[in-house]
Enzyme design. Sequence first.
Site, PDB file in Angstrom:
ATOM      1  N   GLU A   4      -0.969  54.767  39.936  1.00 63.73           N
ATOM      2  CA  GLU A   4       0.150  54.103  39.269  1.00 63.73           C
ATOM      3  C   GLU A   4       1.247  55.092  38.861  1.00 63.73           C
ATOM      4  O   GLU A   4       2.434  54.816  39.022  1.00 63.73           O
ATOM      5  CB  GLU A   4      -0.325  53.316  38.042  1.00 63.73           C
ATOM      6  N   GLU A  61      13.912  53.131  35.403  1.00 63.63           N
ATOM      7  CA  GLU A  61      14.469  54.394  34.920  1.00 63.63           C
ATOM      8  C   GLU A  61      13.341  55.215  34.319  1.00 63.63           C
ATOM      9  O   GLU A  61      12.345  54.663  33.859  1.00 63.63           O
ATOM     10  CB  GLU A  61      15.525  54.069  33.849  1.00 63.63           C
TER      11      GLU A  61
END
Length: 143
Positions: free
Chosen positions: A57, A112
């Site tokens: 992940e 972001e």
Amino acid sequence: MAIDSITLPVAAVGAVIWKDDRVLLIRRGKAPRKGFWSLPGGRQQWGETVYEAVTREIMEETGVTIRILDVAAVIDLIHRDDKGAIEHHFTVIDVVAEWVSGEAVAGDDAAEVAWAAPDELARYELTPKMHEVIEIAAGKRKG
């Protein structure tokens, strides 16, 4: 054993990743909590260990390679609608980790990324639970 007819919590993972004295944060690009800052992580896949899931992940979301030090905390995120019915339930296993390599960039579910010092965390409007997990991870990092 069939479990399709049973509603179960979703197993998820996250990481408090340290690079020097900064923590890696992501702005979520997808629900839940789209647009909010968070720790990077996501769902654990079938057949994957917790540490494998965290490593994957983090690479997918940020492009960063990590070294996992320990489990920091286990959190249940249960969101209910206005009538009290459960809309989603995630059991999140957060680890404390050190940055090994890679330039942090937004990928996969992240819109972001940012490296933030502990005294800068307030500007990211993290949940109280995320602040608690970061504090626990900081203590485990120092041993």
